[in-house]
Design a protein around this motif. Structure first.
Motif, PDB file in Angstrom:
ATOM      1  N   MET A 236       0.829  -1.199   0.000  1.00  0.00           N
ATOM      2  CA  MET A 236       0.000   0.000   0.000  1.00  0.00           C
ATOM      3  C   MET A 236       0.867   1.253   0.000  1.00  0.00           C
ATOM      4  SD  MET A 236      -2.532   1.205   3.040  1.00  0.00           S
ATOM      5  CE  MET A 236      -1.170   1.614   4.100  1.00  0.00           C
ATOM      6  N   GLU A 237       0.395   2.282  -0.718  1.00  0.00           N
ATOM      7  CA  GLU A 237       1.017   3.598  -0.706  1.00  0.00           C
ATOM      8  C   GLU A 237      -0.023   4.607  -0.231  1.00  0.00           C
ATOM      9  OE1 GLU A 237       2.907   4.608  -4.498  1.00  0.00           O
ATOM     10  OE2 GLU A 237       2.752   2.488  -5.008  1.00  0.00           O
ATOM     11  N   THR A 238       0.410   5.635   0.449  1.00  0.00           N
ATOM     12  CA  THR A 238      -0.489   6.667   0.934  1.00  0.00           C
ATOM     13  C   THR A 238      -0.548   7.819  -0.045  1.00  0.00           C
ATOM     14  OG1 THR A 238      -0.075   6.087   3.237  1.00  0.00           O
ATOM     15  CG2 THR A 238      -0.902   8.307   2.817  1.00  0.00           C
ATOM     16  N   VAL A 239      -1.747   8.229  -0.418  1.00  0.00           N
ATOM     17  CA  VAL A 239      -1.951   9.434  -1.217  1.00  0.00           C
ATOM     18  C   VAL A 239      -2.265  10.589  -0.272  1.00  0.00           C
ATOM     19  CG1 VAL A 239      -3.327  10.510  -3.044  1.00  0.00           C
ATOM     20  CG2 VAL A 239      -2.771   8.077  -3.185  1.00  0.00           C
ATOM     21  N   VAL A 240      -3.234  10.378   0.632  1.00  0.00           N
ATOM     22  CA  VAL A 240      -3.550  11.333   1.700  1.00  0.00           C
ATOM     23  C   VAL A 240      -3.601  10.531   2.983  1.00  0.00           C
ATOM     24  CG1 VAL A 240      -5.269  12.913   2.662  1.00  0.00           C
ATOM     25  CG2 VAL A 240      -4.880  12.864   0.194  1.00  0.00           C
ATOM     26  N   ASP A 241      -2.732  10.872   3.934  1.00  0.00           N
ATOM     27  CA  ASP A 241      -2.685  10.120   5.182  1.00  0.00           C
ATOM     28  C   ASP A 241      -3.930  10.379   6.020  1.00  0.00           C
ATOM     29  OD1 ASP A 241      -1.572   8.406   7.100  1.00  0.00           O
ATOM     30  OD2 ASP A 241      -0.835  10.121   8.231  1.00  0.00           O
ATOM     31  N   ALA A 242      -4.260  11.628   6.244  1.00  0.00           N
ATOM     32  CA  ALA A 242      -5.461  11.984   6.995  1.00  0.00           C
ATOM     33  C   ALA A 242      -5.880  13.378   6.570  1.00  0.00           C
ATOM     34  CB  ALA A 242      -5.206  11.947   8.499  1.00  0.00           C
ATOM     35  N   ASP A 243      -7.067  13.487   6.030  1.00  0.00           N
ATOM     36  CA  ASP A 243      -7.614  14.786   5.655  1.00  0.00           C
ATOM     37  C   ASP A 243      -8.360  15.285   6.878  1.00  0.00           C
ATOM     38  OD1 ASP A 243      -9.146  16.929   4.748  1.00  0.00           O
ATOM     39  OD2 ASP A 243      -9.379  16.073   2.755  1.00  0.00           O
ATOM     40  N   SER A 244      -7.768  16.228   7.567  1.00  0.00           N
ATOM     41  CA  SER A 244      -8.316  16.655   8.856  1.00  0.00           C
ATOM     42  C   SER A 244      -9.364  17.759   8.726  1.00  0.00           C
ATOM     43  CB  SER A 244      -7.184  17.129   9.763  1.00  0.00           C
ATOM     44  OG  SER A 244      -6.518  18.221   9.158  1.00  0.00           O
ATOM     45  N   SER A 245      -9.790  18.068   7.494  1.00  0.00           N
ATOM     46  CA  SER A 245     -10.752  19.157   7.325  1.00  0.00           C
ATOM     47  C   SER A 245     -12.181  18.737   7.635  1.00  0.00           C
ATOM     48  CB  SER A 245     -10.689  19.699   5.905  1.00  0.00           C
ATOM     49  OG  SER A 245     -11.099  18.708   5.000  1.00  0.00           O
ATOM     50  N   GLY A 246     -12.427  17.480   7.834  1.00  0.00           N
ATOM     51  CA  GLY A 246     -13.795  17.046   8.095  1.00  0.00           C
ATOM     52  C   GLY A 246     -13.862  15.573   8.426  1.00  0.00           C
ATOM     53  N   SER A 247     -14.980  14.955   8.028  1.00  0.00           N
ATOM     54  CA  SER A 247     -15.190  13.543   8.315  1.00  0.00           C
ATOM     55  C   SER A 247     -16.173  12.981   7.303  1.00  0.00           C
ATOM     56  CB  SER A 247     -15.750  13.387   9.731  1.00  0.00           C
ATOM     57  OG  SER A 247     -16.965  14.115   9.847  1.00  0.00           O
ATOM     58  N   ASP A 248     -16.419  11.690   7.371  1.00  0.00           N
ATOM     59  CA  ASP A 248     -17.402  11.005   6.532  1.00  0.00           C
ATOM     60  C   ASP A 248     -17.114  11.155   5.045  1.00  0.00           C
ATOM     61  OD1 ASP A 248     -18.778  10.210   8.821  1.00  0.00           O
ATOM     62  OD2 ASP A 248     -19.961  12.045   8.836  1.00  0.00           O
ATOM     63  N   TYR A 249     -15.914  10.808   4.627  1.00  0.00           N
ATOM     64  CA  TYR A 249     -15.516  10.904   3.227  1.00  0.00           C
ATOM     65  C   TYR A 249     -16.182   9.786   2.432  1.00  0.00           C
ATOM     66  CZ  TYR A 249     -12.300  14.067   5.312  1.00  0.00           C
ATOM     67  OH  TYR A 249     -11.791  15.103   6.031  1.00  0.00           O
ATOM     68  N   ILE A 250     -16.760  10.158   1.298  1.00  0.00           N
ATOM     69  CA  ILE A 250     -17.412   9.174   0.430  1.00  0.00           C
ATOM     70  C   ILE A 250     -17.462   9.738  -0.982  1.00  0.00           C
ATOM     71  CG2 ILE A 250     -19.771   9.945   0.852  1.00  0.00           C
ATOM     72  CD1 ILE A 250     -20.481   6.885   0.937  1.00  0.00           C
ATOM     73  N   GLY A 251     -17.353   8.865  -1.968  1.00  0.00           N
ATOM     74  CA  GLY A 251     -17.323   9.262  -3.365  1.00  0.00           C
ATOM     75  C   GLY A 251     -15.892   9.435  -3.814  1.00  0.00           C
TER      76      GLY A 251
END
Length: 163
Positions: A44-59
């Motif tokens: 596995m490779e990381t593109v975005v480790d943690a997007d801290s701007s919000g929650s409930d990412y989908i799509g």
């Protein structure tokens, strides 16, 4: 041990997946992100480790150079290079509700919002999303072919619109 994987996309010999993020005692942990792996590999490779701007990412949609995804809690669509980096806000949802599905073609990003519509924006710039179909009942899934976009409404309908 992925923090709530949701969507999967295939592009350029790699599989990408979106980690929606988790909650602890009903508090979003803001640990959603994007991973990728080459076909036939468990590396596995990381593109975005943690997007801290919000929650409930989908799509999730990938076009060869950019990954687009719905940042649910922020009611936005974010974009990041497939090689990784800091995500940027590509678009804000018009209904101020989360994106429930997203696809990308050579020219546009299409999405459905929990607030009930089908939208489109040019990949090159998205200052004002275009509402293609209003008043949909909780649209959930979204797919495309060369000529049309298709979506499912919670009423049991599968609908189509020519691009």
């Amino acid at each position: 041990m992925q923090p709530n994987p949701t969507n999967v996309a295939i592009d350029g010999g790699k599989v990408y997946w979106l980690n929606s993020g988790t909650y602890k005692l009903d508090i979003p942990q803001k640990n959603g992100g994007i991973r990728k792996a080459p076909f036939g590999s468990n590396q596995m490779e990381t593109v975005v480790d943690a997007d801290s701007s919000g929650s409930d990412y989908i799509g999730l949609g990938v076009d060869g150079t950019t990954v687009f995804y719905g940042a649910g809690g922020a009611a936005e669509i974010h974009a990041v290079a497939t090689i990784g980096g800091a995500p940027t806000t590509f678009a804000k949802t018009l209904t101020k509700t989360p994106v429930t599905a997203l696809v990308v073609d050579a020219t546009n990003v299409y999405w459905v919002e929990n607030g009930g519509g089908v939208y489109r924006c040019s990949k090159s710039s998205c200052t004002t999303p275009k509402l293609l179909v209003p008043n949909q009942t909780l649209p959930t899934a979204l797919a495309q072919d060369a000529t049309s976009v298709y979506w499912a409404n919670s009423t049991g309908e599968i609908r189509r619109l020519a691009k």
